[in-house]
Design an enzyme around this catalytic site. Structure first.
Site, PDB file in Angstrom:
ATOM      1  N   ARG A  79     -44.944 -17.184 -40.608  1.00  0.00           N
ATOM      2  CA  ARG A  79     -45.525 -16.004 -39.938  1.00  0.00           C
ATOM      3  C   ARG A  79     -44.435 -14.984 -39.616  1.00  0.00           C
ATOM      4  NH1 ARG A  79     -48.964 -17.443 -34.971  1.00  0.00           N
ATOM      5  NH2 ARG A  79     -49.219 -15.202 -34.924  1.00  0.00           N
ATOM      6  N   HIS A  90     -47.574 -12.647 -24.663  1.00  0.00           N
ATOM      7  CA  HIS A  90     -47.475 -13.941 -25.345  1.00  0.00           C
ATOM      8  C   HIS A  90     -46.138 -14.140 -26.053  1.00  0.00           C
ATOM      9  CE1 HIS A  90     -52.171 -14.102 -25.394  1.00  0.00           C
ATOM     10  NE2 HIS A  90     -51.663 -14.425 -24.229  1.00  0.00           N
ATOM     11  N   CYS A 150     -32.162 -26.445 -23.642  1.00  0.00           N
ATOM     12  CA  CYS A 150     -31.276 -25.650 -22.776  1.00  0.00           C
ATOM     13  C   CYS A 150     -31.731 -24.199 -22.634  1.00  0.00           C
ATOM     14  CB  CYS A 150     -29.836 -25.709 -23.285  1.00  0.00           C
ATOM     15  SG  CYS A 150     -29.560 -24.752 -24.791  1.00  0.00           S
ATOM     16  N   CYS A 179     -26.847 -28.067 -28.538  1.00  0.00           N
ATOM     17  CA  CYS A 179     -26.983 -29.099 -27.492  1.00  0.00           C
ATOM     18  C   CYS A 179     -27.840 -30.273 -27.955  1.00  0.00           C
ATOM     19  CB  CYS A 179     -27.570 -28.489 -26.212  1.00  0.00           C
ATOM     20  SG  CYS A 179     -29.371 -28.309 -26.248  1.00  0.00           S
ATOM     21  N   SER A 219     -60.282  -9.812 -29.285  1.00  0.00           N
ATOM     22  CA  SER A 219     -61.582 -10.475 -29.134  1.00  0.00           C
ATOM     23  C   SER A 219     -61.913 -10.698 -27.659  1.00  0.00           C
ATOM     24  CB  SER A 219     -61.589 -11.807 -29.884  1.00  0.00           C
ATOM     25  OG  SER A 219     -60.566 -12.642 -29.378  1.00  0.00           O
ATOM     26  N   GLU A 249     -65.896  -5.157 -34.057  1.00  0.00           N
ATOM     27  CA  GLU A 249     -67.056  -5.935 -33.595  1.00  0.00           C
ATOM     28  C   GLU A 249     -67.159  -5.875 -32.079  1.00  0.00           C
ATOM     29  OE1 GLU A 249     -66.167  -9.875 -34.919  1.00  0.00           O
ATOM     30  OE2 GLU A 249     -65.859  -9.175 -36.982  1.00  0.00           O
TER      31      GLU A 249
HETATM   32  P1  OAD Z   1     -58.341 -12.205 -32.193  1.00  0.00           P
HETATM   33  O1  OAD Z   1     -58.046 -12.630 -33.589  1.00  0.00           O
HETATM   34  O2  OAD Z   1     -59.020 -13.187 -31.317  1.00  0.00           O
HETATM   35  O3  OAD Z   1     -59.258 -10.898 -32.227  1.00  0.00           O
HETATM   36  C1  OAD Z   1     -58.966  -9.821 -33.065  1.00  0.00           C
HETATM   37  C2  OAD Z   1     -59.999  -8.747 -32.814  1.00  0.00           C
HETATM   38  O4  OAD Z   1     -59.649  -7.611 -33.565  1.00  0.00           O
HETATM   39  C3  OAD Z   1     -61.416  -9.128 -33.219  1.00  0.00           C
HETATM   40  O5  OAD Z   1     -62.283  -8.857 -32.133  1.00  0.00           O
HETATM   41  C4  OAD Z   1     -61.722  -8.232 -34.416  1.00  0.00           C
HETATM   42  O6  OAD Z   1     -63.068  -7.793 -34.447  1.00  0.00           O
HETATM   43  C5  OAD Z   1     -60.799  -7.065 -34.175  1.00  0.00           C
HETATM   44  N1  OAD Z   1     -60.302  -6.399 -35.394  1.00  0.00           N
HETATM   45  C6  OAD Z   1     -59.915  -6.946 -36.557  1.00  0.00           C
HETATM   46  N2  OAD Z   1     -59.438  -6.017 -37.391  1.00  0.00           N
HETATM   47  C7  OAD Z   1     -59.531  -4.826 -36.754  1.00  0.00           C
HETATM   48  C8  OAD Z   1     -59.184  -3.479 -37.087  1.00  0.00           C
HETATM   49  N3  OAD Z   1     -58.625  -3.160 -38.240  1.00  0.00           N
HETATM   50  N4  OAD Z   1     -59.419  -2.528 -36.162  1.00  0.00           N
HETATM   51  C9  OAD Z   1     -59.993  -2.819 -34.960  1.00  0.00           C
HETATM   52  N5  OAD Z   1     -60.320  -4.071 -34.588  1.00  0.00           N
HETATM   53  C10 OAD Z   1     -60.101  -5.070 -35.471  1.00  0.00           C
HETATM   54  O7  OAD Z   1     -56.970 -11.680 -31.577  1.00  0.00           O
HETATM   55  P2  OAD Z   1     -56.555 -11.566 -30.043  1.00  0.00           P
HETATM   56  O8  OAD Z   1     -57.652 -11.038 -29.222  1.00  0.00           O
HETATM   57  O9  OAD Z   1     -55.264 -10.845 -30.030  1.00  0.00           O
HETATM   58  O10 OAD Z   1     -52.685 -16.249 -28.368  1.00  0.00           O
HETATM   59  O11 OAD Z   1     -56.305 -13.071 -29.690  1.00  0.00           O
HETATM   60  C11 OAD Z   1     -55.840 -13.373 -28.406  1.00  0.00           C
HETATM   61  C12 OAD Z   1     -54.886 -14.529 -28.456  1.00  0.00           C
HETATM   62  O12 OAD Z   1     -55.495 -15.641 -29.115  1.00  0.00           O
HETATM   63  C13 OAD Z   1     -53.633 -14.293 -29.267  1.00  0.00           C
HETATM   64  O13 OAD Z   1     -52.647 -13.574 -28.578  1.00  0.00           O
HETATM   65  C14 OAD Z   1     -53.187 -15.681 -29.570  1.00  0.00           C
HETATM   66  C15 OAD Z   1     -54.514 -16.254 -29.985  1.00  0.00           C
HETATM   67  O14 OAD Z   1     -54.649 -17.599 -29.918  1.00  0.00           O
HETATM   68  C16 OAD Z   1     -51.738 -17.183 -28.393  1.00  0.00           C
HETATM   69  O15 OAD Z   1     -51.227 -17.564 -29.441  1.00  0.00           O
HETATM   70  C17 OAD Z   1     -51.345 -17.664 -27.049  1.00  0.00           C
END
Ligand code: OAD
Length: 260
Positions: A64, A113, A124, A148, A187, A213
């Site tokens: 990634r 995050h 460490c 370490c 989301s 969405e």
């Molecule tokens: P998600 O993958 O859960 O949500 C992405 C959102 O972006 C969805 O609601 C899509 O509809 C929207 N989306 C996708 N493409 C888009 C575009 N081109 N324009 C506008 N909207 C679009 O991602 P996060 O909400 O960031 O945490 O997820 C939250 C956390 O869950 C992340 O930070 C990560 C994950 O597990 C950790 O790793 C702790």
């Protein structure tokens, strides 16, 4: 219902998630093609998973990292950075680990995050650039270790871990106190981050959502744009900039009237 009015001193918070980077070619977590459709987060993004299978978890984050490193900020990131020029106190609060906001010029960014550009020792705490580890790591070898003896891990927040000290508190304070909250590409399902939307709405902010969405918190938005962030943000920012310029012009006319 609150209305949006703009002055350079207006406090704006931009809260972003993986969707803001989707048009840079980076996969989101949920939804079509989302990372979590192929993997269960518990098998990869937890301290337990790292303790059990460090090599698998490391390799996933290493790939990634390479994807992020080789991608570029998109029109949405650039529009958000441009908005900071009009509103110097604007704060970006992101759940993303890709540093795209900083790379596109945003200066005030809180990373809830963590980030994937650095790694740290799980014993460490020593931090190093991810690049140095990726370049030196033999892909067939075990995951890299610190001097370490501890194992190096990405400086990201895993499920079950605390957010970086003080960062969420600062974001919560800004969300509670802002006039406009722009919610882009999240989301709104992962807490405590998603709670920032609730906090802002409860405290009277005008909430604008940009997401392809609907989400569980869409009902809190005063205005929702169901479209791509890279399409909506540049137009939105241009409209705000134009409005600011018109207001400034009107104030000057008011002040000096038509008299020579
Ligand atoms: P998600 O993958 O859960 O949500 C992405 C959102 O972006 C969805 O609601 C899509 O509809 C929207 N989306 C996708 N493409 C888009 C575009 N081109 N324009 C506008 N909207 C679009 O991602 P996060 O909400 O960031 O945490 O997820 C939250 C956390 O869950 C992340 O930070 C990560 C994950 O597990 C950790 O790793 C702790």
């Amino acid at each position: 219902m609150p209305t949006a009015s703009f002055a350079p001193s207006t406090r704006i918070v931009v809260f972003t998630g993986a969707g803001v980077s989707a048009e840079s070619g980076l996969a989101t977590f949920r939804g079509v093609g989302g990372l979590w459709a192929d993997f269960d987060p518990v098998t990869l993004a937890t301290p337990e998973a790292f303790a059990r299978e460090p090599k698998r978890v490391w390799d996933w984050y290493a790939s990634r990292y390479v994807g992020v490193r080789d991608s570029e900020p998109n029109a949405a990131h650039r529009a958000i950075a441009r908005l900071e020029a009009s509103f110097p106190s604007l704060l970006v609060v992101t759940q993303n680990i890709d540093r795209m906001h900083q790379r596109s010029g945003s200066r005030r960014v809180l990373e809830l995050h963590g980030n994937i550009w650095t790694a740290r020792c799980n014993a460490c705490g020593r931090e190093v650039d991810m690049a140095s580890l990726i370049d030196l790591t033999d892909p067939t070898a075990d995951s890299p270790r610190c001097g370490c003896g501890g194992r190096m891990r990405p400086s990201v927040v895993w499920f079950g871990e605390r957010l970086p000290m003080g960062v969420f508190e600062e974001a919560a304070e800004a969300a509670s106190d802002c006039r406009l909250l722009l919610v882009v590409g999240t989301s709104a399902t992962v807490y405590p981050a998603a709670g920032l939307i609730e906090l802002a709405a409860q405290n009277g902010a005008f909430v604008v959502e940009v997401n392809r969405e609907a989400t569980p918190l869409s009902h809190l938005a005063d205005r929702s744009y169901r479209d791509l962030a890279g399409d909506v943000l540049p137009r939105l920012v241009t409209r705000i900039e134009r409005r600011l310029a018109e207001d400034r012009e009107a104030q000057l006319r008011d002040l000096f009237g038509d008299e020579p």
